[in-house]
Design a protein around this motif. Sequence first.
Motif, PDB file in Angstrom:
ATOM      1  N   MET A 289       2.570   2.976  43.382  1.00  0.00           N
ATOM      2  CA  MET A 289       2.051   3.325  42.067  1.00  0.00           C
ATOM      3  C   MET A 289       3.194   3.511  41.063  1.00  0.00           C
ATOM      4  N   GLU A 290       4.274   4.164  41.515  1.00  0.00           N
ATOM      5  CA  GLU A 290       5.407   4.404  40.620  1.00  0.00           C
ATOM      6  C   GLU A 290       6.076   3.092  40.217  1.00  0.00           C
ATOM      7  N   LYS A 291       6.131   2.154  41.172  1.00  0.00           N
ATOM      8  CA  LYS A 291       6.702   0.834  40.879  1.00  0.00           C
ATOM      9  C   LYS A 291       5.885   0.123  39.800  1.00  0.00           C
ATOM     10  N   MET A 292       4.594   0.203  39.889  1.00  0.00           N
ATOM     11  CA  MET A 292       3.720  -0.430  38.894  1.00  0.00           C
ATOM     12  C   MET A 292       3.904   0.235  37.533  1.00  0.00           C
ATOM     13  N   ASN A 293       4.014   1.547  37.499  1.00  0.00           N
ATOM     14  CA  ASN A 293       4.236   2.260  36.245  1.00  0.00           C
ATOM     15  C   ASN A 293       5.560   1.836  35.602  1.00  0.00           C
ATOM     16  N   THR A 294       6.572   1.668  36.417  1.00  0.00           N
ATOM     17  CA  THR A 294       7.874   1.229  35.908  1.00  0.00           C
ATOM     18  C   THR A 294       7.777  -0.174  35.320  1.00  0.00           C
ATOM     19  N   GLN A 295       7.083  -1.047  36.012  1.00  0.00           N
ATOM     20  CA  GLN A 295       6.902  -2.414  35.508  1.00  0.00           C
ATOM     21  C   GLN A 295       6.128  -2.412  34.191  1.00  0.00           C
ATOM     22  N   LEU A 296       5.080  -1.625  34.133  1.00  0.00           N
ATOM     23  CA  LEU A 296       4.288  -1.551  32.903  1.00  0.00           C
ATOM     24  C   LEU A 296       5.100  -0.944  31.760  1.00  0.00           C
ATOM     25  N   TYR A 297       5.933   0.037  32.093  1.00  0.00           N
ATOM     26  CA  TYR A 297       6.790   0.655  31.081  1.00  0.00           C
ATOM     27  C   TYR A 297       7.780  -0.367  30.521  1.00  0.00           C
ATOM     28  N   LEU A 298       8.396  -1.147  31.400  1.00  0.00           N
ATOM     29  CA  LEU A 298       9.352  -2.164  30.960  1.00  0.00           C
ATOM     30  C   LEU A 298       8.662  -3.249  30.132  1.00  0.00           C
ATOM     31  N   GLN A 299       7.478  -3.636  30.542  1.00  0.00           N
ATOM     32  CA  GLN A 299       6.714  -4.621  29.758  1.00  0.00           C
ATOM     33  C   GLN A 299       6.382  -4.071  28.375  1.00  0.00           C
ATOM     34  N   ASN A 300       6.025  -2.799  28.352  1.00  0.00           N
ATOM     35  CA  ASN A 300       5.702  -2.155  27.085  1.00  0.00           C
ATOM     36  C   ASN A 300       6.923  -2.124  26.164  1.00  0.00           C
ATOM     37  N   CYS A 301       8.092  -1.795  26.735  1.00  0.00           N
ATOM     38  CA  CYS A 301       9.330  -1.789  25.945  1.00  0.00           C
ATOM     39  C   CYS A 301       9.625  -3.180  25.375  1.00  0.00           C
ATOM     40  N   TYR A 302       9.453  -4.188  26.208  1.00  0.00           N
ATOM     41  CA  TYR A 302       9.682  -5.561  25.769  1.00  0.00           C
ATOM     42  C   TYR A 302       8.726  -5.935  24.630  1.00  0.00           C
ATOM     43  N   ILE A 303       7.477  -5.572  24.781  1.00  0.00           N
ATOM     44  CA  ILE A 303       6.472  -5.873  23.758  1.00  0.00           C
ATOM     45  C   ILE A 303       6.809  -5.161  22.453  1.00  0.00           C
ATOM     46  N   ILE A 304       7.259  -3.933  22.541  1.00  0.00           N
ATOM     47  CA  ILE A 304       7.644  -3.183  21.338  1.00  0.00           C
ATOM     48  C   ILE A 304       8.820  -3.857  20.634  1.00  0.00           C
ATOM     49  N   GLN A 305       9.807  -4.313  21.403  1.00  0.00           N
ATOM     50  CA  GLN A 305      10.957  -5.005  20.817  1.00  0.00           C
ATOM     51  C   GLN A 305      10.525  -6.303  20.130  1.00  0.00           C
ATOM     52  N   GLU A 306       9.696  -7.054  20.804  1.00  0.00           N
ATOM     53  CA  GLU A 306       9.205  -8.305  20.215  1.00  0.00           C
ATOM     54  C   GLU A 306       8.385  -8.033  18.956  1.00  0.00           C
ATOM     55  N   ASN A 307       7.603  -6.977  18.990  1.00  0.00           N
ATOM     56  CA  ASN A 307       6.801  -6.598  17.837  1.00  0.00           C
ATOM     57  C   ASN A 307       7.698  -6.280  16.635  1.00  0.00           C
ATOM     58  N   GLU A 308       8.799  -5.571  16.879  1.00  0.00           N
ATOM     59  CA  GLU A 308       9.745  -5.250  15.809  1.00  0.00           C
ATOM     60  C   GLU A 308      10.390  -6.512  15.244  1.00  0.00           C
ATOM     61  N   LYS A 309      10.763  -7.440  16.118  1.00  0.00           N
ATOM     62  CA  LYS A 309      11.335  -8.709  15.658  1.00  0.00           C
ATOM     63  C   LYS A 309      10.341  -9.452  14.774  1.00  0.00           C
ATOM     64  N   LEU A 310       9.090  -9.501  15.226  1.00  0.00           N
ATOM     65  CA  LEU A 310       8.052 -10.199  14.455  1.00  0.00           C
ATOM     66  C   LEU A 310       7.778  -9.500  13.129  1.00  0.00           C
ATOM     67  N   ARG A 311       7.821  -8.177  13.133  1.00  0.00           N
ATOM     68  CA  ARG A 311       7.603  -7.421  11.896  1.00  0.00           C
ATOM     69  C   ARG A 311       8.713  -7.722  10.878  1.00  0.00           C
ATOM     70  N   ARG A 312       9.959  -7.757  11.352  1.00  0.00           N
ATOM     71  CA  ARG A 312      11.080  -8.075  10.448  1.00  0.00           C
ATOM     72  C   ARG A 312      10.961  -9.498   9.920  1.00  0.00           C
ATOM     73  N   LYS A 313      10.585 -10.426  10.795  1.00  0.00           N
ATOM     74  CA  LYS A 313      10.417 -11.820  10.368  1.00  0.00           C
ATOM     75  C   LYS A 313       9.292 -11.944   9.344  1.00  0.00           C
ATOM     76  N   ALA A 314       8.210 -11.223   9.553  1.00  0.00           N
ATOM     77  CA  ALA A 314       7.089 -11.252   8.608  1.00  0.00           C
ATOM     78  C   ALA A 314       7.508 -10.681   7.253  1.00  0.00           C
ATOM     79  N   GLN A 315       8.310  -9.625   7.264  1.00  0.00           N
ATOM     80  CA  GLN A 315       8.799  -9.055   6.005  1.00  0.00           C
ATOM     81  C   GLN A 315       9.688 -10.051   5.273  1.00  0.00           C
TER      82      GLN A 315
END
Length: 73
Positions: free
Chosen positions: A1-27
């Motif tokens: 379960m902890e391994k899955m949480n870590t994977q989901l956390y890392l995916q979430n971090c990646y998605i947040i970073q990509e979201n910021e890149k897209l937000r800057r590009k949109a601006q």
Amino acid sequence: MEKMNTQLYLQNCYIIQENEKLRRKAQQLNQENQALLSELKQKLSKPYSKSSHNSDRKVSSTSSSNSIDSRKT
């Protein structure tokens, strides 16, 4: 379960970073769009002012030639 949480956390971090890149590009694209729109509006308003200036030039050139003709007489 902890391994899955870590994977989901890392995916979430990646998605947040990509979201910021897209937000800057949109601006950036929005700023470019606004600048181009402003430039287009200026270009579209210029032909009308040029045509009114051209008619002023015709009138002034006609009045100049009339004053030259009146001096000859």
